[in-house]
Design a protein around this motif. Structure first.
Motif, PDB file in Angstrom:
ATOM      1  N   HIS A 124     -20.924   1.370 -14.464  1.00 55.53           N
ATOM      2  CA  HIS A 124     -21.080   2.048 -15.763  1.00 55.53           C
ATOM      3  C   HIS A 124     -21.846   1.158 -16.748  1.00 55.53           C
ATOM      4  N   GLU A 125     -21.471  -0.127 -16.806  1.00 51.33           N
ATOM      5  CA  GLU A 125     -22.160  -1.045 -17.721  1.00 51.33           C
ATOM      6  C   GLU A 125     -23.652  -1.121 -17.403  1.00 51.33           C
ATOM      7  N   ALA A 126     -23.972  -1.275 -16.121  1.00 50.46           N
ATOM      8  CA  ALA A 126     -25.382  -1.382 -15.722  1.00 50.46           C
ATOM      9  C   ALA A 126     -26.111  -0.057 -15.933  1.00 50.46           C
ATOM     10  N   SER A 127     -25.412   1.057 -15.711  1.00 51.50           N
ATOM     11  CA  SER A 127     -26.028   2.382 -15.888  1.00 51.50           C
ATOM     12  C   SER A 127     -26.417   2.634 -17.329  1.00 51.50           C
ATOM     13  N   LYS A 128     -25.581   2.157 -18.268  1.00 53.07           N
ATOM     14  CA  LYS A 128     -25.901   2.299 -19.691  1.00 53.07           C
ATOM     15  C   LYS A 128     -27.218   1.617 -20.027  1.00 53.07           C
ATOM     16  N   LYS A 129     -27.557   0.585 -19.260  1.00 52.35           N
ATOM     17  CA  LYS A 129     -28.797  -0.161 -19.476  1.00 52.35           C
ATOM     18  C   LYS A 129     -29.935   0.365 -18.606  1.00 52.35           C
ATOM     19  N   GLY A 130     -29.683   1.510 -17.921  1.00 54.36           N
ATOM     20  CA  GLY A 130     -30.739   2.166 -17.159  1.00 54.36           C
ATOM     21  C   GLY A 130     -30.953   1.631 -15.759  1.00 54.36           C
ATOM     22  N   GLN A 131     -29.998   0.901 -15.200  1.00 50.94           N
ATOM     23  CA  GLN A 131     -30.158   0.322 -13.871  1.00 50.94           C
ATOM     24  C   GLN A 131     -29.980   1.419 -12.810  1.00 50.94           C
ATOM     25  N   ALA A 132     -31.055   1.729 -12.086  1.00 50.28           N
ATOM     26  CA  ALA A 132     -31.094   2.886 -11.182  1.00 50.28           C
ATOM     27  C   ALA A 132     -30.132   2.771 -10.004  1.00 50.28           C
ATOM     28  N   ASP A 133     -29.989   1.589  -9.419  1.00 46.62           N
ATOM     29  CA  ASP A 133     -29.069   1.454  -8.283  1.00 46.62           C
ATOM     30  C   ASP A 133     -27.623   1.676  -8.720  1.00 46.62           C
ATOM     31  N   ALA A 134     -27.283   1.216  -9.912  1.00 41.74           N
ATOM     32  CA  ALA A 134     -25.934   1.452 -10.442  1.00 41.74           C
ATOM     33  C   ALA A 134     -25.719   2.941 -10.680  1.00 41.74           C
ATOM     34  N   GLN A 135     -26.739   3.627 -11.189  1.00 39.13           N
ATOM     35  CA  GLN A 135     -26.634   5.069 -11.406  1.00 39.13           C
ATOM     36  C   GLN A 135     -26.450   5.794 -10.079  1.00 39.13           C
ATOM     37  N   TYR A 136     -27.210   5.380  -9.062  1.00 37.54           N
ATOM     38  CA  TYR A 136     -27.036   5.969  -7.729  1.00 37.54           C
ATOM     39  C   TYR A 136     -25.606   5.740  -7.231  1.00 37.54           C
ATOM     40  N   ASN A 137     -25.111   4.502  -7.371  1.00 38.80           N
ATOM     41  CA  ASN A 137     -23.760   4.192  -6.887  1.00 38.80           C
ATOM     42  C   ASN A 137     -22.705   5.018  -7.606  1.00 38.80           C
ATOM     43  N   LEU A 138     -22.852   5.227  -8.914  1.00 37.73           N
ATOM     44  CA  LEU A 138     -21.903   6.089  -9.616  1.00 37.73           C
ATOM     45  C   LEU A 138     -21.944   7.497  -9.042  1.00 37.73           C
ATOM     46  N   GLY A 139     -23.149   7.997  -8.761  1.00 36.95           N
ATOM     47  CA  GLY A 139     -23.258   9.308  -8.133  1.00 36.95           C
ATOM     48  C   GLY A 139     -22.531   9.359  -6.809  1.00 36.95           C
ATOM     49  N   ALA A 140     -22.713   8.331  -5.993  1.00 36.85           N
ATOM     50  CA  ALA A 140     -22.053   8.285  -4.686  1.00 36.85           C
ATOM     51  C   ALA A 140     -20.537   8.208  -4.834  1.00 36.85           C
ATOM     52  N   PHE A 141     -20.061   7.450  -5.831  1.00 38.32           N
ATOM     53  CA  PHE A 141     -18.621   7.352  -6.042  1.00 38.32           C
ATOM     54  C   PHE A 141     -18.051   8.679  -6.546  1.00 38.32           C
ATOM     55  N   TYR A 142     -18.777   9.382  -7.429  1.00 34.62           N
ATOM     56  CA  TYR A 142     -18.319  10.707  -7.869  1.00 34.62           C
ATOM     57  C   TYR A 142     -18.335  11.703  -6.711  1.00 34.62           C
ATOM     58  N   GLU A 143     -19.333  11.616  -5.842  1.00 37.62           N
ATOM     59  CA  GLU A 143     -19.428  12.547  -4.714  1.00 37.62           C
ATOM     60  C   GLU A 143     -18.199  12.456  -3.816  1.00 37.62           C
ATOM     61  N   THR A 144     -17.695  11.234  -3.638  1.00 32.48           N
ATOM     62  CA  THR A 144     -16.570  11.029  -2.726  1.00 32.48           C
ATOM     63  C   THR A 144     -15.232  10.819  -3.429  1.00 32.48           C
ATOM     64  N   GLY A 145     -15.255  10.646  -4.752  1.00 31.16           N
ATOM     65  CA  GLY A 145     -14.013  10.416  -5.482  1.00 31.16           C
ATOM     66  C   GLY A 145     -13.481   8.998  -5.327  1.00 31.16           C
ATOM     67  N   ARG A 146     -14.369   8.026  -5.207  1.00 31.31           N
ATOM     68  CA  ARG A 146     -13.956   6.624  -5.064  1.00 31.31           C
ATOM     69  C   ARG A 146     -13.771   5.972  -6.427  1.00 31.31           C
ATOM     70  N   GLY A 147     -13.084   4.853  -6.412  1.00 34.20           N
ATOM     71  CA  GLY A 147     -12.977   4.009  -7.601  1.00 34.20           C
ATOM     72  C   GLY A 147     -12.161   4.605  -8.721  1.00 34.20           C
ATOM     73  N   GLY A 148     -11.232   5.487  -8.373  1.00 36.18           N
ATOM     74  CA  GLY A 148     -10.418   6.119  -9.399  1.00 36.18           C
ATOM     75  C   GLY A 148     -11.095   7.278 -10.098  1.00 36.18           C
ATOM     76  N   LEU A 149     -12.310   7.615  -9.668  1.00 31.81           N
ATOM     77  CA  LEU A 149     -13.022   8.745 -10.265  1.00 31.81           C
ATOM     78  C   LEU A 149     -12.581  10.032  -9.581  1.00 31.81           C
ATOM     79  N   GLN A 150     -12.426  11.077 -10.381  1.00 36.91           N
ATOM     80  CA  GLN A 150     -12.129  12.382  -9.787  1.00 36.91           C
ATOM     81  C   GLN A 150     -13.398  12.896  -9.114  1.00 36.91           C
ATOM     82  N   GLN A 151     -13.264  13.369  -7.883  1.00 40.33           N
ATOM     83  CA  GLN A 151     -14.425  13.869  -7.146  1.00 40.33           C
ATOM     84  C   GLN A 151     -15.097  14.967  -7.946  1.00 40.33           C
ATOM     85  N   SER A 152     -16.421  14.850  -8.092  1.00 35.34           N
ATOM     86  CA  SER A 152     -17.179  15.835  -8.860  1.00 35.34           C
ATOM     87  C   SER A 152     -18.619  15.855  -8.362  1.00 35.34           C
ATOM     88  N   ASP A 153     -18.987  16.925  -7.655  1.00 38.43           N
ATOM     89  CA  ASP A 153     -20.377  17.065  -7.226  1.00 38.43           C
ATOM     90  C   ASP A 153     -21.306  17.195  -8.426  1.00 38.43           C
TER      91      ASP A 153
END
Length: 115
Positions: free
Chosen positions: A14-43
């Protein structure tokens, strides 16, 4: 070393994504897709993060957008044309599975591509 923690990973992504870091944004997407890291799954949230990363040329995010359009996931209307657009972007950025999928679309004449 650091102890493995999906939750801490999400915080730093999240911190890196706020600064526009693309790999971090991709990883957040992947974590939301699967519901990892305490995130509720959300396509839908996965699509949002994949789109942000894709705008910056992140090939895996572009590939995932292609998949989501191909299947009509994450609130996206199924569209072979949009899937083709994102597979092409990812393929041009070296993503091997996107290159394969683009080849399949050409072989079947899907997404507006000629056989």
């Amino acid at each position: 070393g650091l102890q493995q923690s999906d939750e801490k990973a999400v915080q730093w992504f999240h911190e890196a994504s706020k600064k526009g870091q693309a790999d971090a944004q991709y990883n957040l997407g992947a974590f939301y897709e699967t519901g990892r890291g305490g995130l509720q799954q959300s396509d839908e949230k996965a699509v949002q993060w994949f789109h942000e990363a894709s705008k910056k040329g992140q090939a895996d995010a572009q590939y995932n957008l292609g998949v989501f359009y191909s299947l009509g996931r994450g609130g996206l209307q199924q569209s072979d044309e949009n899937a083709t657009k994102w597979y092409r972007e990812a393929a041009e950025n070296g993503q091997a599975v996107a290159q394969y999928n683009l080849g399949v679309f050409y072989s079947l004449g899907r997404g507006g591509l000629q056989q």
